[in-house]
Write an enzyme that holds these catalytic residues in place. Sequence first.
Site, PDB file in Angstrom:
ATOM      1  N   ALA A   1      31.729   7.119  64.229  1.00 27.54           N
ATOM      2  CA  ALA A   1      30.562   6.639  63.472  1.00 27.54           C
ATOM      3  C   ALA A   1      31.000   6.332  62.041  1.00 27.54           C
ATOM      4  O   ALA A   1      30.446   6.824  61.064  1.00 27.54           O
ATOM      5  CB  ALA A   1      29.419   7.659  63.508  1.00 27.54           C
ATOM      6  N   LEU A   2      32.038   5.507  61.940  1.00 26.51           N
ATOM      7  CA  LEU A   2      32.732   5.305  60.666  1.00 26.51           C
ATOM      8  C   LEU A   2      31.922   4.467  59.681  1.00 26.51           C
ATOM      9  O   LEU A   2      31.128   3.610  60.058  1.00 26.51           O
ATOM     10  CB  LEU A   2      34.085   4.640  60.916  1.00 26.51           C
TER      11      LEU A   2
ATOM     12  N   GLU B   1      32.192   3.230  55.093  1.00 26.70           N
ATOM     13  CA  GLU B   1      33.142   2.956  54.005  1.00 26.70           C
ATOM     14  C   GLU B   1      33.777   4.231  53.447  1.00 26.70           C
ATOM     15  O   GLU B   1      34.896   4.209  52.940  1.00 26.70           O
ATOM     16  CB  GLU B   1      32.441   2.195  52.868  1.00 26.70           C
TER      17      GLU B   1
ATOM     18  N   HIS C   1      34.817   6.819  55.156  1.00 29.49           N
ATOM     19  CA  HIS C   1      36.010   7.071  55.973  1.00 29.49           C
ATOM     20  C   HIS C   1      37.128   6.094  55.605  1.00 29.49           C
ATOM     21  O   HIS C   1      38.288   6.475  55.484  1.00 29.49           O
ATOM     22  CB  HIS C   1      35.700   6.873  57.468  1.00 29.49           C
TER      23      HIS C   1
ATOM     24  N   GLY D   1      37.679  13.803  52.820  1.00 30.34           N
ATOM     25  CA  GLY D   1      36.720  13.481  51.766  1.00 30.34           C
ATOM     26  C   GLY D   1      36.207  14.730  51.051  1.00 30.34           C
ATOM     27  O   GLY D   1      36.021  15.777  51.662  1.00 30.34           O
TER      28      GLY D   1
ATOM     29  N   GLN E   1      35.030  22.319  53.556  1.00 31.43           N
ATOM     30  CA  GLN E   1      35.946  22.023  54.657  1.00 31.43           C
ATOM     31  C   GLN E   1      37.336  21.681  54.113  1.00 31.43           C
ATOM     32  O   GLN E   1      38.355  22.138  54.646  1.00 31.43           O
ATOM     33  CB  GLN E   1      35.405  20.840  55.470  1.00 31.43           C
TER      34      GLN E   1
ATOM     35  N   SER F   1      27.809   9.691  58.295  1.00 33.49           N
ATOM     36  CA  SER F   1      27.463   9.167  59.623  1.00 33.49           C
ATOM     37  C   SER F   1      26.024   9.518  59.985  1.00 33.49           C
ATOM     38  O   SER F   1      25.409   8.857  60.822  1.00 33.49           O
ATOM     39  CB  SER F   1      28.417   9.750  60.670  1.00 33.49           C
TER      40      SER F   1
END
Length: 280
Positions: free
Chosen positions: A32-33, A35, A37, A148, A154, A187
């Site tokens: 579900a890419l 910009e 990503h 990101g 994360q 996403s």
Amino acid sequence: MKVLKSKKTLIDYVERQREMGKKIGFAPTMGALHEGHLSLYKAAKKENDEVISSIFVNPTQFNNPDDFQKYPKTLEKDLELLEKAGVDAVYVPNIEEMYPDGLNSKKYDFDDLENEMEGKYRPGHFDGVGTIVEELFRQVQPHNAYFGEKDYQQLAIIKKMVEKSKLPVKIHGVPTLREEDGLAMSSRNVRLTETQRKEATIIYETLVKAKEWFKVLSVEEIKLRVLEIFRNSNFELEYFVIANEETLKEASAIDEDKEYRAFIVAYADDVRLIDNMHLG
């Protein structure tokens, strides 16, 4: 662009690149890419000879099975975007390829990073993240990997996992890419109604205000103001935390020698949106 569907084809491909002395950059995704990503691959292309992506929706990092089922799956569009972004190869494994012994996460100790914020609300989530990222690193063998800053916790946890597992990969954080109105690209944004999408700017606007308030108000006063903003909105605030950037521990007072970041999670009906911002 090569599309690699099995561990064997991936490992053969990677070995060939390494034999040619190529430096490999890698950024894993759940598809579900958008910009945001693609900005990871832009960063990777500057520093590597070979850029590899992966698309795998990892079931063990979803606490809510409905969320897993509803996660958007747009493989054909994703592959087009990756090719346009100049990615050299994409790994698209199935569940059996990544979890040959069944859907179980490893148990990790991330020096308590896993027990803050997301860890409190999504138990086991970071074990799922650690398990899949470690496995992907072992298969792809990248020199550099890109994540990101939107998922800042994360990012911190992956850095800790690499350090503790002694994996030979350097982790790079890439700044959050935002829509024109400030909403962090995600996403999940496609699941917002038109009205919710317009109102979702409340998240970014609140972070901007918190950054200003941070210069003159106490942590407690900032939190009260944020609660008030969401009380008068259609979004449900799950949490707002000001935390030490290094330990991710919630701050009650400010130490001028430390760096701080504001973290926010809010719901529009059942769509969970997450963002953060460096405060200073």
